[in-house]
Scaffold this motif. Sequence first.
Motif, PDB file in Angstrom:
ATOM      1  N   TYR A   1      41.955  89.355 -60.278  1.00  0.00           N
ATOM      2  CA  TYR A   1      42.955  90.528 -60.476  1.00  0.00           C
ATOM      3  C   TYR A   1      44.652  90.141 -60.207  1.00  0.00           C
ATOM      4  O   TYR A   1      44.802  88.974 -60.576  1.00  0.00           O
ATOM      5  CB  TYR A   1      42.729  91.629 -59.355  1.00  0.00           C
ATOM      6  CG  TYR A   1      41.113  92.297 -59.539  1.00  0.00           C
ATOM      7  CD1 TYR A   1      40.669  92.482 -60.720  1.00  0.00           C
ATOM      8  CD2 TYR A   1      40.520  92.280 -58.374  1.00  0.00           C
ATOM      9  CE1 TYR A   1      39.387  92.725 -60.654  1.00  0.00           C
ATOM     10  CE2 TYR A   1      39.172  92.765 -58.185  1.00  0.00           C
ATOM     11  CZ  TYR A   1      38.809  92.923 -59.454  1.00  0.00           C
ATOM     12  OH  TYR A   1      37.226  93.329 -59.461  1.00  0.00           O
TER      13      TYR A   1
ATOM     14  N   GLU B   1      29.494 106.989 -55.937  1.00  0.00           N
ATOM     15  CA  GLU B   1      30.634 106.466 -56.729  1.00  0.00           C
ATOM     16  C   GLU B   1      30.678 107.585 -57.981  1.00  0.00           C
ATOM     17  O   GLU B   1      31.729 107.713 -58.356  1.00  0.00           O
ATOM     18  CB  GLU B   1      30.424 105.115 -57.236  1.00  0.00           C
ATOM     19  CG  GLU B   1      31.743 104.638 -58.075  1.00  0.00           C
ATOM     20  CD  GLU B   1      31.894 103.353 -58.233  1.00  0.00           C
ATOM     21  OE1 GLU B   1      31.106 102.211 -57.875  1.00  0.00           O
ATOM     22  OE2 GLU B   1      32.749 102.852 -58.897  1.00  0.00           O
TER      23      GLU B   1
ATOM     24  N   SER C   1      35.413  88.754 -57.276  1.00  0.00           N
ATOM     25  CA  SER C   1      35.150  89.715 -56.200  1.00  0.00           C
ATOM     26  C   SER C   1      34.486  91.014 -56.449  1.00  0.00           C
ATOM     27  O   SER C   1      34.609  91.374 -57.367  1.00  0.00           O
ATOM     28  CB  SER C   1      36.441  89.758 -55.405  1.00  0.00           C
ATOM     29  OG  SER C   1      37.352  90.264 -56.181  1.00  0.00           O
TER      30      SER C   1
HETATM   31  N1  GLN Z   1      32.503  99.979 -59.140  1.00  0.00           N
HETATM   32  C1  GLN Z   1      33.668  99.653 -58.502  1.00  0.00           C
HETATM   33  C2  GLN Z   1      34.773 100.353 -59.262  1.00  0.00           C
HETATM   34  O1  GLN Z   1      34.780 100.228 -60.588  1.00  0.00           O
HETATM   35  C3  GLN Z   1      33.721  97.922 -58.668  1.00  0.00           C
HETATM   36  C4  GLN Z   1      35.306  97.685 -58.401  1.00  0.00           C
HETATM   37  C5  GLN Z   1      35.441  96.308 -57.885  1.00  0.00           C
HETATM   38  O2  GLN Z   1      34.539  95.921 -57.368  1.00  0.00           O
HETATM   39  N2  GLN Z   1      36.529  95.865 -57.570  1.00  0.00           N
HETATM   40  O3  GLN Z   1      35.906 100.773 -58.849  1.00  0.00           O
END
Ligand code: GLN
Length: 427
Positions: A240, A157, A256
């Motif tokens: 969200y 990431e 979530s």
């Molecule tokens: N690490 C992910 C991000 O920052 C987490 C996002 C998520 O779980 N919705 O994009």
Amino acid sequence: MQTPLPDYLAHVIEACDIDNSGHLADYIPELANANPNRLALAMSTVDGEIYSVGDDDIEFTIQSMSKPFAYAYVLQQLGIEAVLDKVGVEPSGEAFNEISLGKDRRPKNPMINSGAITTHSLIPIKDDLESAEILRQFMSALAGRELRFDEAVYESEVKTAYRNLSIGYMLRTVGILETDPVDIVNGYIRQCSILVTVKDLVRMGSVLANGGVDPKTGKRLLNRSVVRQVLSVMMSCGMYDAAGDWLSTVGIPAKSGVAGGILGVLPGQVSIAAFSPKLDEHGNSVRGIDILERLSRDMGLHLMEGTPSAQTIVQSHYRTGKDASLSVYVLRGVLKFTEAEMLLRILQAEPMDQSTIVIDLTQISIIHDVGKRMFLEGIDRLIDDGHTLLLVDPEQRLDHARTHKDRTLHVYQDIEDLIAQLKDAEK
Ligand code: GLN
């Protein structure tokens, strides 16, 4: 007899298994390698009993479900006001990774990335530990075991974090972030890479469901006001741009994560976690949503359904003794505002005379502070009317409280003994 709960949970995941729709999160390359068929469900009661089925030992990254816990940590450390200075609590109606600020130039809430990155920046550094490590330790305490980072997911990431970096730079530009945004974004991404199972999640959730006290150890890990703040924000912002839909259909504060987890926490009742990696267009697990919808419906867990507990506060009322001069009330259940109001309304019917009133609290499970204050006020008024008040409270739930007029309460251990004594005295 075996409780049917595990069978019921197994039935629920079986029914949800057939839905194969959705897609894996692939903007984090490592998550695209997940096994899409994984499916797990766990539930913890408010007293810490955990039931789980399916892939309940499989670890996956916590991702955005870390946000409420990071928020809880900074609220606990800094206080609610200091955190509100930096991050708001308004639902954004936007995607989790929207590059946005509220009109007041604060991130709208701590559940979307801009708010979560800001929250991460507020973690007070201690003992030279990295902020993500501080959170790992905190979450491990909640989970009751040592959690670890998934280095592969983290690395993957960090390498592709263009969007979160742009959020970080935006926050730095307006002065919400006060130090290097790259470090903060990397710390936030590391916080998201903590590995959990559904069993860990419900155990962490049970501390929230239980008002901040770990039901397994009895230790207070979070203040009640912090828990209330976290659950409120989970309810309004946790899902969200699907938050309104979620509130009306499921009605459980939830969060979530893009690895496929969903954690729901129903205050005073249960925490529920589901895991299945395929996501809908909002980034929420398709089967996870289905599971929580079913549980909410089947078990009547919707927050807005309310609990008709107030019907049960006076379990029985009878008169006994010479000329029926003793009036005995046996209470049961929870004594909060609603029940206290009902009790005082019932006691209002006591005729104004010199008679003795016995109130048995043995079967009261919880006395809320407001319930206690109202109850003590009622006692004072009954004494003002000329009554003698005797209470049975073997567990000392009123903990030697005095009435508001500073009268000592007459407290006894056992209702049968007390009534026998009173009748003897009459002879
Ligand atoms: N690490 C992910 C991000 O920052 C987490 C996002 C998520 O779980 N919705 O994009």
